[in-house]
Design an enzyme around this catalytic site. Structure first.
Site, PDB file in Angstrom:
ATOM      1  N   HIS A 188     105.859  73.476  11.939  1.00  0.00           N
ATOM      2  CA  HIS A 188     104.393  73.460  11.972  1.00  0.00           C
ATOM      3  C   HIS A 188     103.972  72.559  10.816  1.00  0.00           C
ATOM      4  CE1 HIS A 188     103.754  77.110  14.632  1.00  0.00           C
ATOM      5  NE2 HIS A 188     105.062  77.005  14.526  1.00  0.00           N
TER       6      HIS A 188
ATOM      7  N   HIS B 269      98.632  69.893  16.956  1.00  0.00           N
ATOM      8  CA  HIS B 269      99.421  69.233  15.920  1.00  0.00           C
ATOM      9  C   HIS B 269      99.263  67.707  15.977  1.00  0.00           C
ATOM     10  CE1 HIS B 269     102.528  72.765  15.271  1.00  0.00           C
ATOM     11  NE2 HIS B 269     101.308  73.067  14.894  1.00  0.00           N
TER      12      HIS B 269
HETATM   13  P1  FDA Z   1      92.310  69.531   7.860  1.00  0.00           P
HETATM   14  O1  FDA Z   1      91.768  69.722   9.209  1.00  0.00           O
HETATM   15  O2  FDA Z   1      92.937  70.702   7.187  1.00  0.00           O
HETATM   16  O3  FDA Z   1      91.174  69.010   6.880  1.00  0.00           O
HETATM   17  C1  FDA Z   1      90.187  68.095   7.242  1.00  0.00           C
HETATM   18  C2  FDA Z   1      88.899  68.503   6.579  1.00  0.00           C
HETATM   19  O4  FDA Z   1      87.970  67.442   6.673  1.00  0.00           O
HETATM   20  C3  FDA Z   1      88.240  69.705   7.223  1.00  0.00           C
HETATM   21  O5  FDA Z   1      87.907  70.645   6.224  1.00  0.00           O
HETATM   22  C4  FDA Z   1      87.008  69.124   7.915  1.00  0.00           C
HETATM   23  O6  FDA Z   1      85.935  70.034   8.004  1.00  0.00           O
HETATM   24  C5  FDA Z   1      86.706  67.971   7.014  1.00  0.00           C
HETATM   25  N1  FDA Z   1      85.935  66.887   7.627  1.00  0.00           N
HETATM   26  C6  FDA Z   1      86.049  66.342   8.861  1.00  0.00           C
HETATM   27  N2  FDA Z   1      85.197  65.326   9.012  1.00  0.00           N
HETATM   28  C7  FDA Z   1      84.540  65.186   7.835  1.00  0.00           C
HETATM   29  C8  FDA Z   1      83.563  64.292   7.348  1.00  0.00           C
HETATM   30  N3  FDA Z   1      83.083  63.289   8.105  1.00  0.00           N
HETATM   31  N4  FDA Z   1      83.106  64.460   6.086  1.00  0.00           N
HETATM   32  C9  FDA Z   1      83.586  65.455   5.289  1.00  0.00           C
HETATM   33  N5  FDA Z   1      84.512  66.325   5.701  1.00  0.00           N
HETATM   34  C10 FDA Z   1      85.000  66.182   6.955  1.00  0.00           C
HETATM   35  N6  FDA Z   1     100.104  74.499  11.160  1.00  0.00           N
HETATM   36  C11 FDA Z   1     100.995  75.315  10.531  1.00  0.00           C
HETATM   37  O7  FDA Z   1     101.661  74.867   9.602  1.00  0.00           O
HETATM   38  N7  FDA Z   1     101.198  76.596  10.955  1.00  0.00           N
HETATM   39  C12 FDA Z   1     100.516  77.124  12.016  1.00  0.00           C
HETATM   40  O8  FDA Z   1     100.705  78.272  12.381  1.00  0.00           O
HETATM   41  C13 FDA Z   1      99.545  76.293  12.662  1.00  0.00           C
HETATM   42  N8  FDA Z   1      98.812  76.759  13.691  1.00  0.00           N
HETATM   43  C14 FDA Z   1      97.679  76.086  14.082  1.00  0.00           C
HETATM   44  C15 FDA Z   1      96.759  76.709  14.899  1.00  0.00           C
HETATM   45  C16 FDA Z   1      95.555  76.071  15.198  1.00  0.00           C
HETATM   46  C17 FDA Z   1      94.535  76.758  16.056  1.00  0.00           C
HETATM   47  C18 FDA Z   1      95.295  74.773  14.701  1.00  0.00           C
HETATM   48  C19 FDA Z   1      94.010  74.076  15.021  1.00  0.00           C
HETATM   49  C20 FDA Z   1      96.236  74.134  13.920  1.00  0.00           C
HETATM   50  C21 FDA Z   1      97.427  74.786  13.586  1.00  0.00           C
HETATM   51  N9  FDA Z   1      98.359  74.202  12.725  1.00  0.00           N
HETATM   52  C22 FDA Z   1      99.339  74.984  12.171  1.00  0.00           C
HETATM   53  C23 FDA Z   1      98.204  72.810  12.270  1.00  0.00           C
HETATM   54  C24 FDA Z   1      97.705  72.657  10.840  1.00  0.00           C
HETATM   55  O9  FDA Z   1      96.874  73.725  10.461  1.00  0.00           O
HETATM   56  C25 FDA Z   1      96.967  71.321  10.672  1.00  0.00           C
HETATM   57  O10 FDA Z   1      97.812  70.296  11.123  1.00  0.00           O
HETATM   58  C26 FDA Z   1      96.613  71.019   9.218  1.00  0.00           C
HETATM   59  O11 FDA Z   1      95.901  72.082   8.638  1.00  0.00           O
HETATM   60  C27 FDA Z   1      95.806  69.726   9.117  1.00  0.00           C
HETATM   61  O12 FDA Z   1      95.582  69.404   7.760  1.00  0.00           O
HETATM   62  P2  FDA Z   1      94.791  68.089   7.364  1.00  0.00           P
HETATM   63  O13 FDA Z   1      94.768  68.063   5.872  1.00  0.00           O
HETATM   64  O14 FDA Z   1      95.349  66.924   8.063  1.00  0.00           O
HETATM   65  O15 FDA Z   1      93.319  68.297   7.950  1.00  0.00           O
END
Ligand code: FDA
Length: 571
Positions: A550, A507
């Site tokens: 979350h 997170h």
């Molecule tokens: P997010 O990661 O969704 O998007 C970023 C995007 O940018 C990705 O698609 C990536 O590939 C892309 N990217 C990166 N670098 C790039 C570049 N240079 N050029 C182009 N694209 C690029 N939350 C919740 O609400 N319930 C839950 O149960 C859980 N459980 C959980 C489990 C696990 C294993 C993880 C890893 C995380 C969770 N979370 C969660 C957290 C939650 O899923 C997470 O915080 C958000 O999806 C993040 O959303 P963002 O929009 O910030 O980034």
């Protein structure tokens, strides 16, 4: 062939980025491009399976970022997972849908972000959501809801799968929590999160698949929106500027990208560039674009465009620890039972002493974080932020731990985490190469409180499993077991065990924090990066403080609200 110019370029087609892409492209007169490093995972069973949590870990759709060795947590390196796919981390996450404590969102406004509070954000939680009302069998299995807390017409389906766990476990745990003095909370999504509950998930019940950002906000619109384009397998490298000589108001004209075949190309943005690459990458893109701390930039020969020393600072994550218990029964179905105890629940009559000790430590915590940020965050500001956090922890019935019970086969898996540590770390580029990973240091367990909160939560887990009527079902602790961690273990033994087995809770927030510039903010209350005319960050980077829920529910809501700010011309 792709066009070479768009009105808006969104870097990162993840949880937040696809919301913004969808809402901006509702206006057919504007063109929107999403640049996404990953591929489509529409038919990937590791994504779609509602019981497949973990299956995607370590595969090509998991970024699996590595931290540096964590000096306060056993000197171990941690893996921070994140989704590399259209839909981002929402395609691999645990699908829990829980929001925030209302006072935590109100704190955003209290630190100077005008217009951001629980009552202004709440309609956007609802706007994003399409809640699937439980059927009778699901209600009998513990699903519950308050109609006032849910949206029925948004793109994102939430609710429960049909494969909920039948039987009496929901009631057994309810009775057990009651015996611990913690009451039943019918619906965790109304801004008050203390209690025992069964939370909804991001699932599509009819199709029996995971609901992720791409399924909610992109695929249903793909064919009807010629003004919405997506480039997959493409990296956003850096922002290209019109005129980098006036460092008080620079204008982005486009984004340099690396295509899947390695070709580097610049795509023009007529209106804005929006960074939604997640909290570990959006700050890195800013730094490679010349926006950041001159000391960091000069290390890699990057010309300074905007002097904004706190880019990448303020990183906040949590640590997740696991217990496993044996059961005399065998369970099937998908249900996770959530406990959200407060500081008073965890510390009992000792809570006043604990609070006093934390209060008196705040100046030390602030000074330590200031130093760890190389002086970029001022100790005085940090102390103000920490006081707010302290008030949320001790002066409100805010949960400070999340305790999950997931019956699985003939076991109970319990993951738990302390919600509100004071640790602050940072993420910075380690090279000028946009394909390289950043250097990540969350400083897990930086302070006594952070470990104290995790230990107290762990002791609570043991108490939960030792309380009737749960004791009729839980027949003994398999992991760690009392030979590894004795019943009378000292806090030192607890700390050692926790450090050796815990992982990132995935997170991470705060690395391009929405705060006034003089407090160390990176974006203003319109999410515009300070010193720029037309660059925004919209993803987990902008959350100034960690929340108890979350993250995705809050990120969807923030991205919904941010989209309205953009459409209203707010800069
Ligand atoms: P997010 O990661 O969704 O998007 C970023 C995007 O940018 C990705 O698609 C990536 O590939 C892309 N990217 C990166 N670098 C790039 C570049 N240079 N050029 C182009 N694209 C690029 N939350 C919740 O609400 N319930 C839950 O149960 C859980 N459980 C959980 C489990 C696990 C294993 C993880 C890893 C995380 C969770 N979370 C969660 C957290 C939650 O899923 C997470 O915080 C958000 O999806 C993040 O959303 P963002 O929009 O910030 O980034």
């Amino acid at each position: 062939a792709a066009a070479t110019s768009y009105d808006y370029i969104i870097v990162g087609g993840g949880t937040s980025g696809l919301v913004v892409a969808n809402r901006l492209s509702e206006d057919s007169s504007v063109s929107v491009l999403v640049v996404e490093a990953g591929d489509s995972v529409y038919n990937n069973p590791n994504v779609t399976g509602t019981g497949a949590y973990g299956a995607a870990f370590g595969t090509s759709i998991d970024w699996a970022y590595q931290t540096i060795k964590q000096p306060y947590a056993g000197d171990l390196t941690q893996t921070i997972r994140a989704g590399k796919a259209l839909g981002g981390t929402s395609t691999i996450n645990g699908m829990a849908y829980t929001r925030a404590e209302d006072v935590q969102i109100d704190a955003w406004e209290a630190i100077g972000n005008q217009g951001w509070n629980w009552s202004t954000l709440f309609p956007y939680y609802l706007k994003s959501e399409r809640f699937q009302i439980p059927i009778n069998a699901q209600s009998a299995a513990g699903a519950n809801w308050n109609p006032a807390y849910h949206g029925m017409n948004g793109p994102l389906t939430t609710g429960w799968t049909y494969e909920m766990m039948n039987g009496s476990m929901a009631e057994v745990l309810n009775a057990t929590y009651q015996n611990l003095g913690i009451s039943y909370l019918p619906d965790v999504n109304g801004g008050k999160m203390h209690g025992y509950t069964l939370f909804p998930r991001t699932v599509n019940r009819a199709l029996d698949v995971r609901e992720d950002a791409a399924r909610a906000y992109y695929y249903p619109f793909e064919s009807s929106r010629p003004n919405l384009s997506v480039m997959l397998n493409t990296y956003g490298n850096r922002i290209v500027w019109a005129n980098a000589t006036n460092t008080n108001s620079v204008t982005a004209t486009g984004v340099e990208v690396t295509l899947s075949d390695g070709t580097v190309q610049t795509i023009q943005a007529n209106k804005e560039v929006i960074l939604s690459a997640g909290s570990l990458i959006s700050p890195a893109i800013l730094e490679r674009s010349g926006v950041g701390n001159p000391t960091v930039l000069s290390r890699f020969g990057i010309p300074l465009v905007v002097n904004l020393t706190t880019v990448g600072e303020n990183l906040q994550d949590q640590m997740n620890t696991e217990f496993i218990y044996l059961s005399n029964a065998t369970f099937s179905g998908q249900s996770t039972f959530l406990g959200h105890p407060t500081a008073a629940d965890l510390f009992g009559s000792n809570v006043t002493n604990v609070a006093k000790s934390v209060q008196s430590s705040l100046p030390h915590y602030a000074a330590t974080v200031s130093e760890a940020s190389n002086g970029t965050m001022s100790a005085a500001v940090l102390q103000k932020l920490f006081q707010l956090q302290y008030n949320i922890i001790f002066n409100n019935p805010t949960p400070i731990a999340e305790i999950l019970v997931a019956p699985s086969g003939s076991k109970f898996i319990t993951e738990y985490w302390a919600l509100l540590p004071f640790a602050r770390g940072n993420v910075h580029i380690g090279s000028a190469n946009p394909l390289d990973r950043p250097v990540i240091n969350p400083n897990y367990m930086m302070f006594e409180w952070d470990m104290q909160e995790q230990i107290a939560s762990g002791k609570f887990v043991r108490k939960l499993y030792g309380t009737a009527p749960f004791t009729n079902w839980a027949t003994g602790e398999a992991t760690p077991g009392y030979s590894t961690l004795p019943a009378n273990a000292t806090d030192g033994q607890w700390a050692q065990w926790i450090s050796s087995v815990s992982r990132s809770n995935f997170h991470p927030v705060g690395t391009a924090a929405m705060m006034p510039r003089d407090m160390g903010g990176v974006v203003d209350s319109n999410l515009v990066v300070y010193g720029t005319n037309n660059v925004r960050v919209i993803d987990a980077s902008v959350l100034p403080l960690q929340v108890c829920g979350h993250l995705v529910s809050t990120l969807y809501a923030v991205a919904e609200r941010a989209s309205d700010l953009i459409k209203a011309g707010q800069v």
